[in-house]
Design an enzyme around this catalytic site. Sequence first.
Site, PDB file in Angstrom:
ATOM      1  N   GLY A  81      -1.835  51.558  -7.806  1.00 18.79           N
ATOM      2  CA  GLY A  81      -2.479  50.364  -7.249  1.00 18.79           C
ATOM      3  C   GLY A  81      -3.600  50.724  -6.287  1.00 18.79           C
ATOM      4  N   ARG A 145      -1.894  53.620 -14.318  1.00 20.88           N
ATOM      5  CA  ARG A 145      -0.513  53.937 -13.945  1.00 20.88           C
ATOM      6  C   ARG A 145       0.228  54.785 -14.985  1.00 20.88           C
ATOM      7  NH1 ARG A 145       1.301  51.314  -9.539  1.00 20.88           N
ATOM      8  NH2 ARG A 145       0.469  49.280  -8.981  1.00 20.88           N
ATOM      9  N   ASP A 176       4.955  57.464  -7.209  1.00 20.12           N
ATOM     10  CA  ASP A 176       5.026  57.772  -8.642  1.00 20.12           C
ATOM     11  C   ASP A 176       3.893  58.719  -9.059  1.00 20.12           C
ATOM     12  OD1 ASP A 176       7.313  56.292  -9.218  1.00 20.12           O
ATOM     13  OD2 ASP A 176       6.166  54.439  -9.440  1.00 20.12           O
ATOM     14  N   LYS A 202      -1.393  57.924  -0.989  1.00 20.12           N
ATOM     15  CA  LYS A 202      -1.985  56.583  -1.008  1.00 20.12           C
ATOM     16  C   LYS A 202      -0.920  55.535  -1.261  1.00 20.12           C
ATOM     17  CE  LYS A 202      -1.919  54.522  -4.368  1.00 20.12           C
ATOM     18  NZ  LYS A 202      -1.772  53.898  -5.705  1.00 20.12           N
ATOM     19  N   THR A 203      -0.984  54.413  -0.686  1.00 20.04           N
ATOM     20  CA  THR A 203      -0.330  53.167  -1.095  1.00 20.04           C
ATOM     21  C   THR A 203      -0.304  52.184   0.071  1.00 20.04           C
ATOM     22  OG1 THR A 203       1.563  52.012  -1.994  1.00 20.04           O
ATOM     23  CG2 THR A 203       2.114  53.962  -0.724  1.00 20.04           C
ATOM     24  N   ILE A 204      -0.680  50.967  -0.227  1.00 18.39           N
ATOM     25  CA  ILE A 204      -0.629  49.930   0.806  1.00 18.39           C
ATOM     26  C   ILE A 204       0.819  49.655   1.187  1.00 18.39           C
ATOM     27  CG2 ILE A 204      -2.765  48.793   0.044  1.00 18.39           C
ATOM     28  CD1 ILE A 204      -0.671  46.517  -0.974  1.00 18.39           C
ATOM     29  N   ASP A 205       1.769  50.043   0.312  1.00 24.47           N
ATOM     30  CA  ASP A 205       3.182  49.696   0.538  1.00 24.47           C
ATOM     31  C   ASP A 205       3.772  50.400   1.760  1.00 24.47           C
ATOM     32  OD1 ASP A 205       2.734  48.448  -1.831  1.00 24.47           O
ATOM     33  OD2 ASP A 205       4.037  49.719  -3.040  1.00 24.47           O
ATOM     34  N   TYR A 243       3.564  21.445   7.566  1.00 21.27           N
ATOM     35  CA  TYR A 243       4.068  22.298   6.477  1.00 21.27           C
ATOM     36  C   TYR A 243       4.828  23.517   6.984  1.00 21.27           C
ATOM     37  CZ  TYR A 243       0.760  19.934   3.343  1.00 21.27           C
ATOM     38  OH  TYR A 243       0.069  19.021   2.618  1.00 21.27           O
ATOM     39  N   ARG A 252       6.019  46.155  -2.778  1.00 23.13           N
ATOM     40  CA  ARG A 252       7.046  46.635  -3.710  1.00 23.13           C
ATOM     41  C   ARG A 252       8.421  46.552  -3.063  1.00 23.13           C
ATOM     42  NH1 ARG A 252       5.755  48.942  -8.466  1.00 23.13           N
ATOM     43  NH2 ARG A 252       3.837  50.049  -8.160  1.00 23.13           N
ATOM     44  N   GLU A 427      -5.472  40.442  -2.259  1.00 20.13           N
ATOM     45  CA  GLU A 427      -6.490  40.151  -1.242  1.00 20.13           C
ATOM     46  C   GLU A 427      -6.738  41.332  -0.316  1.00 20.13           C
ATOM     47  OE1 GLU A 427      -3.923  38.382  -2.052  1.00 20.13           O
ATOM     48  OE2 GLU A 427      -4.418  36.270  -2.213  1.00 20.13           O
ATOM     49  N   ARG A 429      -5.944  44.775  -1.017  1.00 19.60           N
ATOM     50  CA  ARG A 429      -5.935  46.141  -1.550  1.00 19.60           C
ATOM     51  C   ARG A 429      -7.315  46.781  -1.667  1.00 19.60           C
ATOM     52  NH1 ARG A 429      -2.010  46.701  -6.596  1.00 19.60           N
ATOM     53  NH2 ARG A 429      -3.849  45.858  -7.623  1.00 19.60           N
TER      54      ARG A 429
HETATM   55  P1  FBP Z   1       1.182  51.680  -5.689  1.00 15.28           P
HETATM   56  O1  FBP Z   1       2.629  51.918  -5.402  1.00 15.28           O
HETATM   57  O2  FBP Z   1       0.697  52.301  -6.923  1.00 15.28           O
HETATM   58  O3  FBP Z   1       0.323  52.034  -4.509  1.00 15.28           O
HETATM   59  O4  FBP Z   1       0.989  50.115  -5.910  1.00 15.28           O
HETATM   60  C1  FBP Z   1       1.108  49.203  -4.891  1.00 15.28           C
HETATM   61  C2  FBP Z   1       1.150  47.774  -5.335  1.00 15.28           C
HETATM   62  O5  FBP Z   1       0.071  47.105  -4.730  1.00 15.28           O
HETATM   63  C3  FBP Z   1       2.479  47.116  -4.990  1.00 15.28           C
HETATM   64  O6  FBP Z   1       2.483  46.631  -3.665  1.00 15.28           O
HETATM   65  C4  FBP Z   1       2.587  46.045  -6.028  1.00 15.28           C
HETATM   66  O7  FBP Z   1       3.922  45.706  -6.300  1.00 15.28           O
HETATM   67  C5  FBP Z   1       1.950  46.663  -7.246  1.00 15.28           C
HETATM   68  O8  FBP Z   1       1.026  47.603  -6.753  1.00 15.28           O
HETATM   69  C6  FBP Z   1       1.242  45.678  -8.124  1.00 15.28           C
HETATM   70  O9  FBP Z   1       0.817  46.327  -9.268  1.00 15.28           O
HETATM   71  P2  FBP Z   1      -0.370  45.866 -10.207  1.00 15.28           P
HETATM   72  O10 FBP Z   1      -1.642  46.234  -9.513  1.00 15.28           O
HETATM   73  O11 FBP Z   1      -0.178  46.678 -11.429  1.00 15.28           O
HETATM   74  O12 FBP Z   1      -0.272  44.390 -10.381  1.00 15.28           O
END
Ligand code: FBP
Length: 555
Positions: A81, A145, A176, A202-205, A243, A252, A427, A429
């Site tokens: 991602g 991926r 991964d 790397k990963t925003i997660d 609301y 994730r 929004e 990433r």
């Molecule tokens: P990575 O683990 O590859 O960094 O992906 C992060 C992520 O943004 C997750 O937060 C999310 O669940 C997933 O990618 C969404 O995947 P896709 O871009 O294939 O819709």
Amino acid sequence: MNVSPLQKARYGYTPKLPGMLRGGISEISVKVGAPTQSVADQDKIKELFPNTYGKEEITFVKGTNTSAAKKQVVGVILSGGQAPGGHNVISGLYDALKATNKDNVLLGFKGGPDGLLNNDYVEFTDKFIDDYRNTGGFDIIGSGRTKLETEEQFKKVVANAKVNGLTAIVIIGGDDSNTNAATLAEYMAANDTGIQVIGCPKTIDGDLKNEDIEASFGFDTATKTYSELIGNIERDANSAKKYWHFIKVMGRSASHVALECALETQPNICLIGEEVAAKKMSLAQITNYIADAVEKRGNAGKNFGVAIIPEGIVEFVPEFSALIAEINELLAGSKTDEFNALPDWNAKYEFIKKGLTADSFKVFDILPQGIQQQLFLERDPHGNVQVSLIESEKLFAEMVATELKKRKAAGTYTGKFGTQHHFFGYEGRCAFPSNFDADYCYSLGYNAFMLIQYGYTGYLSKVSNLSKPAEEWNAGGMPITKMMNIERRNGKDKPVIRKALVELDGEPFKYFAAHREEWAVETCFTYPGAIQYYGPAEVCDLTTRTLALEKGGKI
Ligand code: FBP
């Protein structure tokens, strides 16, 4: 190319390197640390990675360069991602490579691992790189991926690498993708190819971290972007007062993103998947927990609020995770095709009913049909449920509404419950990297080249001491096998990098837990506003609250 004024200004930003990497390769030496062990399943990991297991951790220090002079041809891919800062990893790698020897070459393979398999690449030049400096996105070469695991795939990668004279490959990715890096490094070493493989975290997660890797890049910018949006929604909720907003945030399985956003914005509710698992909470208990806050606020005339839901939450509800595990087994191998070939939802429903245990089917059966179907959407190539496709923000809003109807009938709840749903993921990433991510990513790329130049393979580029100013950051490398364990994927045991989950005895969670009761009932919203790129360092260079608290700081 048409560029915005901000983009133009960001081209001119000079990312900050760790002090020890300033001055170039001629002043960089290596300090070799102790040999490492994998975090678990040591015997199995050692057996699977005989050539790359157990290597020493290394740190770069100021000193005499002892690396061998050699022309380097490096291939790089962006994998998984998108995360803000990927372009800066490539520009840092490029600058280090060219500063070391102007004849060195950097090839960018397109579309993630597929680029390596299909020999689809571009050669970077100064002009090419300059158009992407300090910008968000992965559009410089794209991403993908594909999992690298078969002998046939590895042979193709080696053949393409040899055709291009590659001396090293850099994989910029999450858990991964860096599992791919470890496996590829092992294959390269086992077959005496002489080709090195280096990963970048790397990963925003935020789930690729451990005692050595303090943060994955992109987490800082993505959480700041989501927090800006959540803060804006909080202000809208507090203005209109009509609301409850249910906001799912990406991330994730782990709830790092949700927790960081909660620390930034002080919402009424933030669910933390890891806590739900530890307390073995059922769907009904979570629903009641949210409904209690809505009831208290509603009875006090406050018919508005904000609830943050981590996208992986459903995997942590024990009854739900048991259901997902059963579904994964149900769809393993060729059974996915069998399931997909069924003519309609009724036939699929019968297939599911037959395949699940009675307990799991009971949970499955109380879910709205939309959520049931989302559980059967295609897995990603690594066998993960695509949690971003499960609308848990709607699931909980619906379940809370049903509970509140009962409470209204019983006369305990007198408020009104109107809901709005949001999902913040894409929004954040590809936002322009914050100063932190711009500096961190550039440093990771620069450092990755130092690892290559010093002959390392199967290592992750490591930059640490990140809560301090960049001048004080440390740089070095950690063997990827140190982060690995065995997990069940696609119905099989696989060696993978262990995901870092939110620690319930960690300072970020403890801070949140100490304040959340007040946040639930009072209106304590905070409004972080947009990322600032220019201005005082205490506004522009601040990293996440998570990192500050983890490093013993105050927020
Ligand atoms: P990575 O683990 O590859 O960094 O992906 C992060 C992520 O943004 C997750 O937060 C999310 O669940 C997933 O990618 C969404 O995947 P896709 O871009 O294939 O819709």
